[in-house]
Design a protein around this motif. Sequence first.
Motif, short mmCIF file in Angstrom:
data_model
loop_
_atom_site.label_atom_id
_atom_site.label_comp_id
_atom_site.label_asym_id
_atom_site.label_seq_id
_atom_site.Cartn_x
_atom_site.Cartn_y
_atom_site.Cartn_z
N GLU A 43 0.83 -1.20 0.00
CA GLU A 43 0.00 0.00 0.00
C GLU A 43 0.87 1.26 0.00
O GLU A 43 1.79 1.39 0.82
N GLU A 44 0.60 2.16 -0.93
CA GLU A 44 1.34 3.42 -0.98
C GLU A 44 0.78 4.36 0.09
O GLU A 44 -0.41 4.69 0.08
N VAL A 45 1.64 4.79 1.00
CA VAL A 45 1.19 5.56 2.16
C VAL A 45 2.11 6.75 2.37
O VAL A 45 3.32 6.67 2.18
N TYR A 61 16.74 12.44 13.00
CA TYR A 61 15.45 11.90 12.53
C TYR A 61 15.46 11.69 11.02
O TYR A 61 14.94 10.68 10.52
N ASN A 62 16.03 12.62 10.28
CA ASN A 62 16.08 12.48 8.83
C ASN A 62 16.85 11.22 8.43
O ASN A 62 16.47 10.52 7.47
N LYS A 63 17.92 10.92 9.15
CA LYS A 63 18.71 9.72 8.84
C LYS A 63 17.92 8.46 9.16
O LYS A 63 17.96 7.48 8.41
N VAL A 64 17.19 8.47 10.28
CA VAL A 64 16.38 7.31 10.63
C VAL A 64 15.24 7.14 9.63
O VAL A 64 14.92 6.01 9.22
N ILE A 65 14.63 8.24 9.22
CA ILE A 65 13.55 8.17 8.24
C ILE A 65 14.06 7.60 6.92
O ILE A 65 13.39 6.79 6.27
N ALA A 66 15.25 8.01 6.51
CA ALA A 66 15.83 7.48 5.28
C ALA A 66 16.02 5.97 5.38
O ALA A 66 15.74 5.22 4.42
N ALA A 67 16.47 5.49 6.53
CA ALA A 67 16.63 4.05 6.73
C ALA A 67 15.28 3.35 6.71
O ALA A 67 15.14 2.25 6.17
N PHE A 68 14.28 3.98 7.32
CA PHE A 68 12.93 3.41 7.33
C PHE A 68 12.37 3.33 5.92
O PHE A 68 11.82 2.29 5.52
N THR A 76 6.10 6.99 2.57
CA THR A 76 6.81 8.26 2.57
C THR A 76 6.51 8.98 3.88
O THR A 76 5.35 9.07 4.30
N VAL A 77 7.55 9.47 4.53
CA VAL A 77 7.40 10.15 5.82
C VAL A 77 7.79 11.61 5.68
O VAL A 77 8.91 11.93 5.27
#
Length: 434
Positions: A43-45, A61-68, A76-77
């Motif tokens: 599902e695209e979220v 946070y940006n680095k963790v989001i990139a890993a996520f 997409t966060v």
Amino acid sequence: MFSKKRVGSTLALVTGAALVLAGCAGGGSGAAPDAVPTFDPDEEVTLDLAFWGNDVRADLYNKVIAAFEEEYPNITVNSSFLGFPEYWEKRQTEAAGKNLPDVMATDMNYLRQYSENGLLLDLDPYLGNIIDTEPLSDNILGIGVVNDVTTGIPTSTNAWGMYTNPKLLEQLGVEDFEGGSWDDYQEWMAEVTDAGGGTIWGGTDYTGRIQSFEIQQRAKGEDLFTQEGEPNFTEEDLTAYWESGTDIRDGVVVPQQTLEEVYPKSGFDTALATSELTWDNFGSGYLGNLGADYTELSLVAPPVTEEGAKDLYLKASQLHSISANTDHPEAAATLVNFLINSPQSGEIFGTNRGIPASATALAAADLDPLSQQIADYEESIADRLGDAPPVPITGYGTLEEKFRQLGVELNFGTITVDEAVSQFFSEMDVVLNQ
């Protein structure tokens, strides 16, 4: 009883937010699905994530989001951050319109308020499946429970402890505090103060901190407030507590006028006092303020009120919650799990948010010597750790500050204990009935 395996449903700013939130949906947390939820990886979220902090934390946070997003390419966060006061001002506005971010950092002083107004999602159905509970102890998971419903998962923890300054103690020729009762601690402070000759004191007046009162009450098996938010202590309890500091205010602890002169620093991080009771995550700030001449501190457990009592507890430095109105609860829970439990989160954040609450994140974190000392301390007090107290009442921050202000006046000698107790209970009556 809280079970980490259950999967069924089960300051002025604070006051202002309470007034706005009173108009939101009341009673209980946001509804959650009856069935055990699963996440559709195709599902695209798009999720909104909000947290407080500075540019340094935002970069992490940006680095963790990139890993996520690398692990979950269909999600997409979009993240945003503000300073702590501004952060809650914006959440207050969003809460009025029931438009909170999908995932948001929450603070203990706001968790009850937002939960009881139906703004946060019930996370219990996600525990043990989407949100891994194995790396999180029951004590930690219990921190985010409001009215038997989990609405927040701690990212990190801290505990009440006592810092001492070994360099100053060596300079004075006094041994470090070796533990004992509150009377033992007072006697030790008096010994230090005597050796300090009017320039160094054994400590500051710990009776001005509500947390030291709290752990003494918990030693009797009584949290400060009940699950229903009612006071769980009497005027006699508070009178006895403040009267216990009468002797140390007479020349043993740092004089209040001296503390006023070094504010906003404390007596401890200006090398005026050799000890201070506080949250264990204050160590790095103390070392920074003390300067390059001080390279280490000791961190020990607070004095004992009653042997064997479960008086201490782990407090959440920060929690993550999910909006009750999110359109993507499973994806949001997947993000929360990653932010709290993933090795990538532990490796990237380290101790920026405090000692990681998750065992997997903690194992991946590169701890500096002070952070390792704090982690070791929290492990060392395991036999004194009890269940977390009920989530703070709305307006708790106001009461905490009033308690501190009355402690200042007691140390100045401008108010009696009876007057301080009367004023505190009057303030508490206002806060509880607003």
